[in-house]
Design a protein around this motif. Sequence first.
Motif, PDB file in Angstrom:
ATOM      1  N   ARG A   1      10.160  -1.681   5.381  1.00 52.92           N
ATOM      2  CA  ARG A   1      11.196  -2.720   5.526  1.00 52.92           C
ATOM      3  C   ARG A   1      10.665  -4.102   5.163  1.00 52.92           C
ATOM      4  NH1 ARG A   1      12.976  -3.790  11.124  1.00 52.92           N
ATOM      5  NH2 ARG A   1      12.144  -5.822  10.614  1.00 52.92           N
ATOM      6  N   THR A   2       9.387  -4.335   5.488  1.00 58.48           N
ATOM      7  CA  THR A   2       8.837  -5.669   5.232  1.00 58.48           C
ATOM      8  C   THR A   2       8.109  -5.753   3.891  1.00 58.48           C
ATOM      9  OG1 THR A   2       6.866  -5.031   6.471  1.00 58.48           O
ATOM     10  CG2 THR A   2       8.538  -6.219   7.706  1.00 58.48           C
ATOM     11  N   GLY A   3       8.160  -4.679   3.115  1.00 53.18           N
ATOM     12  CA  GLY A   3       7.574  -4.705   1.768  1.00 53.18           C
ATOM     13  C   GLY A   3       6.069  -4.481   1.739  1.00 53.18           C
ATOM     14  N   LYS A   4       5.459  -4.090   2.869  1.00 50.74           N
ATOM     15  CA  LYS A   4       4.007  -3.874   2.869  1.00 50.74           C
ATOM     16  C   LYS A   4       3.649  -2.442   2.461  1.00 50.74           C
ATOM     17  CE  LYS A   4       1.875  -7.195   5.868  1.00 50.74           C
ATOM     18  NZ  LYS A   4       1.019  -7.382   7.029  1.00 50.74           N
ATOM     19  N   ILE A   5       4.595  -1.544   2.597  1.00 49.79           N
ATOM     20  CA  ILE A   5       4.345  -0.150   2.204  1.00 49.79           C
ATOM     21  C   ILE A   5       5.355   0.228   1.128  1.00 49.79           C
ATOM     22  CG2 ILE A   5       4.417   2.264   3.007  1.00 49.79           C
ATOM     23  CD1 ILE A   5       3.311   1.264   5.699  1.00 49.79           C
ATOM     24  N   CYS A   6       4.818   0.733  -0.003  1.00 45.48           N
ATOM     25  CA  CYS A   6       5.722   1.035  -1.120  1.00 45.48           C
ATOM     26  C   CYS A   6       5.935   2.527  -1.291  1.00 45.48           C
ATOM     27  CB  CYS A   6       5.193   0.422  -2.409  1.00 45.48           C
ATOM     28  SG  CYS A   6       3.559   1.043  -2.827  1.00 45.48           S
ATOM     29  N   GLU A   7       5.046   3.338  -0.724  1.00 47.45           N
ATOM     30  CA  GLU A   7       5.145   4.774  -0.966  1.00 47.45           C
ATOM     31  C   GLU A   7       4.605   5.536   0.237  1.00 47.45           C
ATOM     32  OE1 GLU A   7       3.009   5.962  -4.457  1.00 47.45           O
ATOM     33  OE2 GLU A   7       4.343   7.690  -4.756  1.00 47.45           O
ATOM     34  N   VAL A   8       5.299   6.615   0.612  1.00 44.97           N
ATOM     35  CA  VAL A   8       4.885   7.411   1.769  1.00 44.97           C
ATOM     36  C   VAL A   8       4.729   8.865   1.341  1.00 44.97           C
ATOM     37  CG1 VAL A   8       5.505   8.132   4.112  1.00 44.97           C
ATOM     38  CG2 VAL A   8       6.329   5.922   3.237  1.00 44.97           C
TER      39      VAL A   8
ATOM     40  N   GLY B   1      -6.696   8.807  -5.897  1.00 41.80           N
ATOM     41  CA  GLY B   1      -6.665   7.363  -5.608  1.00 41.80           C
ATOM     42  C   GLY B   1      -5.276   6.838  -5.258  1.00 41.80           C
ATOM     43  N   ARG B   2      -4.340   7.742  -4.970  1.00 41.11           N
ATOM     44  CA  ARG B   2      -2.973   7.282  -4.719  1.00 41.11           C
ATOM     45  C   ARG B   2      -2.673   7.001  -3.249  1.00 41.11           C
ATOM     46  NH1 ARG B   2       0.854  11.420  -7.634  1.00 41.11           N
ATOM     47  NH2 ARG B   2       2.464   9.957  -6.959  1.00 41.11           N
ATOM     48  N   VAL B   3      -3.675   7.191  -2.361  1.00 38.60           N
ATOM     49  CA  VAL B   3      -3.439   6.928  -0.933  1.00 38.60           C
ATOM     50  C   VAL B   3      -4.388   5.835  -0.457  1.00 38.60           C
ATOM     51  CG1 VAL B   3      -3.545   7.896   1.393  1.00 38.60           C
ATOM     52  CG2 VAL B   3      -2.724   9.293  -0.483  1.00 38.60           C
ATOM     53  N   ASP B   4      -3.836   4.790   0.139  1.00 35.75           N
ATOM     54  CA  ASP B   4      -4.683   3.696   0.635  1.00 35.75           C
ATOM     55  C   ASP B   4      -5.073   3.880   2.098  1.00 35.75           C
ATOM     56  OD1 ASP B   4      -4.576   2.019  -1.736  1.00 35.75           O
ATOM     57  OD2 ASP B   4      -2.439   1.856  -1.277  1.00 35.75           O
ATOM     58  N   ARG B   5      -4.245   4.606   2.864  1.00 34.65           N
ATOM     59  CA  ARG B   5      -4.424   4.633   4.305  1.00 34.65           C
ATOM     60  C   ARG B   5      -3.692   5.842   4.882  1.00 34.65           C
ATOM     61  NH1 ARG B   5      -5.962  -0.146   6.730  1.00 34.65           N
ATOM     62  NH2 ARG B   5      -5.738  -1.402   4.866  1.00 34.65           N
ATOM     63  N   VAL B   6      -4.173   6.333   6.034  1.00 36.76           N
ATOM     64  CA  VAL B   6      -3.470   7.427   6.724  1.00 36.76           C
ATOM     65  C   VAL B   6      -3.049   6.933   8.111  1.00 36.76           C
ATOM     66  CG1 VAL B   6      -3.660   9.780   7.638  1.00 36.76           C
ATOM     67  CG2 VAL B   6      -4.905   9.159   5.544  1.00 36.76           C
ATOM     68  N   PHE B   7      -1.801   7.189   8.474  1.00 36.26           N
ATOM     69  CA  PHE B   7      -1.331   6.927   9.842  1.00 36.26           C
ATOM     70  C   PHE B   7      -0.855   8.248  10.437  1.00 36.26           C
ATOM     71  CE2 PHE B   7      -0.442   2.669   7.955  1.00 36.26           C
ATOM     72  CZ  PHE B   7      -1.084   1.860   8.888  1.00 36.26           C
TER      73      PHE B   7
ATOM     74  N   GLU C   1       0.804  -1.227   0.000  1.00 33.41           N
ATOM     75  CA  GLU C   1       0.000   0.000   0.000  1.00 33.41           C
ATOM     76  C   GLU C   1       0.833   1.272   0.000  1.00 33.41           C
ATOM     77  OE1 GLU C   1      -2.818  -0.094   3.199  1.00 33.41           O
ATOM     78  OE2 GLU C   1      -3.981  -1.692   2.267  1.00 33.41           O
ATOM     79  N   SER C   2       0.145   2.372  -0.362  1.00 34.47           N
ATOM     80  CA  SER C   2       0.707   3.722  -0.257  1.00 34.47           C
ATOM     81  C   SER C   2       0.026   4.406   0.915  1.00 34.47           C
ATOM     82  CB  SER C   2       0.367   4.543  -1.493  1.00 34.47           C
ATOM     83  OG  SER C   2       1.104   4.107  -2.568  1.00 34.47           O
ATOM     84  N   VAL C   3       0.792   5.100   1.723  1.00 35.63           N
ATOM     85  CA  VAL C   3       0.196   5.717   2.908  1.00 35.63           C
ATOM     86  C   VAL C   3       0.550   7.195   2.986  1.00 35.63           C
ATOM     87  CG1 VAL C   3       0.261   3.533   4.181  1.00 35.63           C
ATOM     88  CG2 VAL C   3       2.141   5.147   4.439  1.00 35.63           C
ATOM     89  N   LEU C   4      -0.270   7.892   3.768  1.00 35.36           N
ATOM     90  CA  LEU C   4      -0.018   9.317   3.997  1.00 35.36           C
ATOM     91  C   LEU C   4       0.177   9.531   5.488  1.00 35.36           C
ATOM     92  CD1 LEU C   4      -1.498  12.367   2.399  1.00 35.36           C
ATOM     93  CD2 LEU C   4      -2.058  12.131   4.790  1.00 35.36           C
TER      94      LEU C   4
END
Length: 332
Positions: free
Chosen positions: A171-178, A219-225, A143-146
Amino acid sequence: MSKVIPLKWKAGELLILDQRLIPREEKWISARTHETVARAIESLAVRGAPVIGIAAAYGVALAAARPRASRSSVLAAIDRLRKTRPTGYNLFWALERMKDRVESKNSLSATALLSEAKAIHREDALACDAMADAGLTLIENVESVLTYCNTGALATGGIGTALGVIRRGVRTGKICEVFACETRPVGQGARLTVWECVQDKIPVTLICDNMVASLMASGRVDRVFTGADRIARNGDTSNKIGTRGVASLAALHGIPFHVVAPSSTFDPALASGEEIQIEERDPAEVTKCTPGLTELKRVSIWNPAFDVTPADFIHSIITERGVHRPPFDFAR
Ligand code: MRU
């Protein structure tokens, strides 16, 4: 792990990385008194709710190590540190813990207070690791996150809260873009989050705060932390000014909005976010963030440092104890 370290204890002094100068310069402030620590907190040389609590705890240890320190001089130091910043709860939580230590012994022990400060520091690092693991259980694909503000190693005793999840996700490959928001007026996102990401080789794209809606619509953000400075019993969360806007936009676009914070951020005395005291800071922070505006002397400026995101906008709150979902009830 992160290469970034905001505080170091070294033989009787607390070294504080001056975050006001990042990314231009890496300069350390040597604090040998609680007053130097208090001023570093007030001036944002050290900032971010968890690390403010840790720095304050070391400030108490410094006060106890002074020649002729007494129980009352250390309690006065605690009162001084309490007055530095009103919103982040970790400060009050850590000082309460140090105060309990002062009052639990018949005589003042500087060694015991230093061990307590070190324990607070260590426990925050462990909490960051646990939050990163818990946060990543939410992500199934890549996913990509903001993120907003700075919630990383600079703001905590470990790898970070929201940025800790992101760091481990990369690091674990679950997030590709921040995507990191600039976070006006002080620029914790543009200056600090981007710097941390570059140090730790996290792929980051900087955006201005007013680009969030367009980015989400694309549509480029899947989730916000994001992180938190104080969380009320019902889950209402105060965080850096602008977070409420990001959360509202996430709700509008159907994007999950997650808060990541250790349990030391939860204020059990507050029923809702309406009771959270919001710090207002020097208007000069606003004029300074736009080149050429420092001459504006007679314009009225409002500069709240935090806002409150209502629990309704929050998909889940991630702590070291796991993932909490609504309806929130953090009564202890
Ligand atoms: O004014 P600051 O820079 O101390 O504000 C920091 C924030 O709002 C962070 O998002 C929050 O403290 C969480 S840090 C883990």
